[in-house]
Motif scaffolding. Structure first.
Motif, PDB file in Angstrom:
ATOM      1  N   THR A   1      60.144 -70.453  61.349  1.00 14.49           N
ATOM      2  CA  THR A   1      61.505 -70.571  61.857  1.00 14.49           C
ATOM      3  C   THR A   1      61.886 -69.287  62.584  1.00 14.49           C
ATOM      4  OG1 THR A   1      62.196 -72.028  60.073  1.00 14.49           O
ATOM      5  CG2 THR A   1      63.941 -70.850  61.222  1.00 14.49           C
ATOM      6  N   ASP A   2      62.350 -69.402  63.805  1.00 15.52           N
ATOM      7  CA  ASP A   2      62.837 -68.243  64.546  1.00 15.52           C
ATOM      8  C   ASP A   2      64.232 -67.888  64.047  1.00 15.52           C
ATOM      9  OD1 ASP A   2      61.437 -68.751  67.894  1.00 15.52           O
ATOM     10  OD2 ASP A   2      60.597 -67.863  66.086  1.00 15.52           O
ATOM     11  N   LEU A   3      64.366 -66.761  63.384  1.00 18.79           N
ATOM     12  CA  LEU A   3      65.685 -66.269  63.007  1.00 18.79           C
ATOM     13  C   LEU A   3      66.373 -65.634  64.205  1.00 18.79           C
ATOM     14  CD1 LEU A   3      64.825 -64.618  59.566  1.00 18.79           C
ATOM     15  CD2 LEU A   3      65.611 -66.946  60.020  1.00 18.79           C
ATOM     16  N   ALA A   4      65.594 -65.010  65.059  1.00 18.60           N
ATOM     17  CA  ALA A   4      66.119 -64.414  66.296  1.00 18.60           C
ATOM     18  C   ALA A   4      65.011 -64.453  67.335  1.00 18.60           C
ATOM     19  CB  ALA A   4      66.567 -62.983  66.059  1.00 18.60           C
ATOM     20  N   ARG A   5      65.376 -64.753  68.560  1.00 18.80           N
ATOM     21  CA  ARG A   5      64.387 -64.839  69.636  1.00 18.80           C
ATOM     22  C   ARG A   5      64.603 -63.721  70.645  1.00 18.80           C
ATOM     23  NH1 ARG A   5      64.771 -71.275  71.117  1.00 18.80           N
ATOM     24  NH2 ARG A   5      63.722 -72.090  69.264  1.00 18.80           N
ATOM     25  N   GLU A   6      63.507 -63.239  71.185  1.00 20.46           N
ATOM     26  CA  GLU A   6      63.583 -62.220  72.227  1.00 20.46           C
ATOM     27  C   GLU A   6      64.398 -62.756  73.403  1.00 20.46           C
ATOM     28  OE1 GLU A   6      60.654 -59.357  74.940  1.00 20.46           O
ATOM     29  OE2 GLU A   6      59.790 -60.766  73.484  1.00 20.46           O
TER      30      GLU A   6
ATOM     31  N   CYS B   1      58.576 -61.853  59.824  1.00 19.27           N
ATOM     32  CA  CYS B   1      57.953 -60.782  60.616  1.00 19.27           C
ATOM     33  C   CYS B   1      58.741 -60.521  61.889  1.00 19.27           C
ATOM     34  CB  CYS B   1      56.504 -61.130  60.961  1.00 19.27           C
ATOM     35  SG  CYS B   1      56.323 -62.415  62.230  1.00 19.27           S
ATOM     36  N   ARG B   2      58.601 -59.291  62.378  1.00 21.87           N
ATOM     37  CA  ARG B   2      58.993 -58.967  63.744  1.00 21.87           C
ATOM     38  C   ARG B   2      57.747 -59.113  64.602  1.00 21.87           C
ATOM     39  NH1 ARG B   2      61.401 -54.309  61.186  1.00 21.87           N
ATOM     40  NH2 ARG B   2      63.661 -54.545  61.003  1.00 21.87           N
ATOM     41  N   HIS B   3      57.897 -59.651  65.811  1.00 22.95           N
ATOM     42  CA  HIS B   3      56.712 -59.810  66.653  1.00 22.95           C
ATOM     43  C   HIS B   3      57.088 -59.915  68.125  1.00 22.95           C
ATOM     44  CE1 HIS B   3      57.209 -64.217  67.488  1.00 22.95           C
ATOM     45  NE2 HIS B   3      57.892 -64.166  66.372  1.00 22.95           N
TER      46      HIS B   3
ATOM     47  N   HIS C   1      62.736 -58.333  70.705  1.00 19.98           N
ATOM     48  CA  HIS C   1      61.600 -58.897  69.973  1.00 19.98           C
ATOM     49  C   HIS C   1      62.109 -60.115  69.215  1.00 19.98           C
ATOM     50  CE1 HIS C   1      63.633 -56.400  66.981  1.00 19.98           C
ATOM     51  NE2 HIS C   1      63.068 -57.136  66.037  1.00 19.98           N
ATOM     52  N   SER C   2      61.210 -60.859  68.652  1.00 19.29           N
ATOM     53  CA  SER C   2      61.580 -62.035  67.869  1.00 19.29           C
ATOM     54  C   SER C   2      61.372 -61.767  66.384  1.00 19.29           C
ATOM     55  CB  SER C   2      60.739 -63.255  68.295  1.00 19.29           C
ATOM     56  OG  SER C   2      60.978 -63.591  69.648  1.00 19.29           O
ATOM     57  N   ILE C   3      62.148 -62.470  65.554  1.00 16.93           N
ATOM     58  CA  ILE C   3      62.004 -62.413  64.099  1.00 16.93           C
ATOM     59  C   ILE C   3      61.770 -63.832  63.615  1.00 16.93           C
ATOM     60  CG2 ILE C   3      63.112 -61.813  61.912  1.00 16.93           C
ATOM     61  CD1 ILE C   3      64.816 -59.790  63.490  1.00 16.93           C
ATOM     62  N   THR C   4      60.653 -64.045  62.944  1.00 13.30           N
ATOM     63  CA  THR C   4      60.228 -65.394  62.567  1.00 13.30           C
ATOM     64  C   THR C   4      59.754 -65.415  61.121  1.00 13.30           C
ATOM     65  OG1 THR C   4      59.537 -65.842  64.850  1.00 13.30           O
ATOM     66  CG2 THR C   4      58.633 -67.282  63.150  1.00 13.30           C
ATOM     67  N   THR C   5      60.060 -66.481  60.418  1.00 13.86           N
ATOM     68  CA  THR C   5      59.579 -66.618  59.042  1.00 13.86           C
ATOM     69  C   THR C   5      58.102 -67.007  59.043  1.00 13.86           C
ATOM     70  OG1 THR C   5      60.248 -68.949  58.930  1.00 13.86           O
ATOM     71  CG2 THR C   5      61.849 -67.302  58.199  1.00 13.86           C
ATOM     72  N   LEU C   6      57.343 -66.411  58.154  1.00 14.66           N
ATOM     73  CA  LEU C   6      55.925 -66.743  57.994  1.00 14.66           C
ATOM     74  C   LEU C   6      55.696 -67.641  56.793  1.00 14.66           C
ATOM     75  CD1 LEU C   6      54.341 -63.253  58.785  1.00 14.66           C
ATOM     76  CD2 LEU C   6      54.580 -65.231  60.316  1.00 14.66           C
ATOM     77  N   SER C   7      56.729 -67.821  55.982  1.00 16.84           N
ATOM     78  CA  SER C   7      56.700 -68.758  54.859  1.00 16.84           C
ATOM     79  C   SER C   7      58.108 -69.324  54.737  1.00 16.84           C
ATOM     80  CB  SER C   7      56.306 -68.040  53.563  1.00 16.84           C
ATOM     81  OG  SER C   7      57.360 -67.192  53.118  1.00 16.84           O
ATOM     82  N   ALA C   8      58.281 -70.289  53.865  1.00 21.13           N
ATOM     83  CA  ALA C   8      59.645 -70.712  53.559  1.00 21.13           C
ATOM     84  C   ALA C   8      60.409 -69.498  53.024  1.00 21.13           C
ATOM     85  CB  ALA C   8      59.628 -71.823  52.521  1.00 21.13           C
TER      86      ALA C   8
END
Length: 419
Positions: free
Chosen positions: A216-221, A237-239, A271-278
């Protein structure tokens, strides 16, 4: 093995036989007892007369047509359910279930498991404001190979909670145990002497949480920041993602971590912040952050320390990718995560949950997927680590630390990093 009578039961109503089989396998692997799967509402209704499940997964369109009668019966019985449908939420056929927990089909099986776990938590429901619409979006499947483009996610709705039926699954029991103390409080108290009032304020800030699936994208670049995200459970993660679709993960966000304290100063995310797990997350409005920083000096000091630690950790990760061998990179990462999770009560006996894919680890360490796999195998053969499902256990911590030349001073944890 858990006794069948103690397993939480989930009724599965799914028209697609392949999807139903995949869901059943994933649910049984997570400790659920599957009732069904049923391809028609009539079959599912007949089953309900014989046995009441703890929770249900319902496709909106079954073999014989809409599942309206089944949904009405579930509501009448006050049974929580998750909508798993190929329809869009704004489809006229979905009008009566738009406010229910929802995953767009085909969802990843472990995302279904995570949301069902949330539905069966035996906690009272919390009235919580919805996160801003642009802030959250759920992705489809994670890329299956290197260089795959990371697909833009879509919106995810908040997940409600209902009274539990049978015993919770093992992952839920671990999450409950970790919830004994707020991870944000546990983290910040190492940087400042928090008062009871400070802790109470942090508890209030953390209260309006919601569960979102993996990827899930919490924030997108490029998007305007909506506020500061707090991770209470799971890992994010930040990526950055290149035009080619390749991704570089630049930071892990574990329970107790805040995503960019001063992000409101930016016009757009870089940058984007995305969940890597629930994950269980909280969106803290910018005005709340400002109020805390201006009027609560002990919390403000602790939060500034976390920002310094984030910067120091990024420097260490740059050294990792630029100067260390593949073995040393992974060894260093496993040592770091052990300490960070231990601080918030999520690592014990040199083991901790690590719900990451090999692709995630490869994108973190700058290795190819093949090279990453070989390196993990070498660490196992050397008797340094072992994996059991999604849990990593460090078998020889002194040797692993020596291999990585791991010095935890950049985490600024003092005696807490000595264990």
């Amino acid at each position: 093995m858990k006794d069948v009578a103690q397993q939480p039961a989930v009724l599965v109503a799914e028209a697609d036989a392949i999807v139903a089989m995949d869901l059943s396998d994933a649910l049984e692997g997570a400790g659920y007892r599957v009732i069904g799967p049923f391809a028609t509402a009539a079959e599912a209704l007949l089953s309900l007369e014989r046995e009441a499940p703890s929770v249900a997964v319902v496709d909106l369109v079954l073999k014989e047509g809409p599942s309206d009668a089944l949904i009405a019966r579930l509501r009448q019985c006050r049974l929580p359910f998750l909508v798993h449908s190929g329809l869009e939420r704004d489809d006229p056929a979905a009008r009566d279930v738009r406010d229910e927990p929802w995953l767009r089909k085909p969802a990843l099986p472990w995302d279904v498991v995570a949301l069902l776990d949330a539905l069966t938590l035996d906690e009272p429901a919390i009235d919580q404001p919805a996160l801003d619409e642009p802030a959250l979006a759920a992705a489809g499947s994670a890329p299956a190979h290197e260089g795959a483009v990371h697909a833009p996610p879509t919106h995810v709705e908040p997940v409600g909670r209902a009274p539990a039926g049978d015993a919770p699954t093992a992952p839920v029991r671990r999450l409950r145990a970790a919830r004994g103390r707020n991870p944000l409080v546990r983290k910040l108290e190492g940087f400042a002497a928090l008062s009871e009032a400070d802790e109470a304020l942090l508890e209030r800030i953390s209260a309006p949480s919601r569960i979102v699936p993996s990827q899930t994208d919490l924030a997108r670049e490029g998007d305007a920041p909506q506020g500061v995200f707090l991770i209470l459970e799971g890992i994010a993660c930040r990526h950055k993602v290149r035009a080619t679709g390749t991704r570089q993960i630049t930071a892990y966000l574990v329970p107790g971590d805040l995503c960019d304290l001063d992000v409101a100063l930016l016009d757009a995310m870089d940058h984007s912040i995305t969940t890597l797990s629930a994950c269980r997350v909280v969106l803290i409005p910018p005005r709340t952050v400002v109020e805390v920083m201006e009027n609560h000096p002990r919390i403000a000091r602790a939060l500034r320390m976390t920002t310094l630690v984030d910067e120091a950790t990024l420097r260490e990760w740059l050294v990792n990718v630029g100067c260390r061998s593949a073995l040393e990179r992974l060894a260093h990462l496993f040592c770091e995560l052990r300490i960070r999770l231990q601080v918030v009560g999520l690592a014990e006996d040199d083991s901790y949950d690590l719900p990451l894919t090999q692709l995630d680890l490869a994108d973190t360490t700058g290795l190819s997927n093949v090279h990453l796999n070989r390196t993990l195998q070498e660490l196992r053969r050397s008797g340094l680590i072992e994996f059991r499902g999604k849990r990593v256990r460090i078998l020889d911590l002194p040797r692993l630390r020596a291999l990585a030349e791991f010095k935890p001073n950049y985490l600024h944890l003092g005696e807490r990093a000595a264990a």
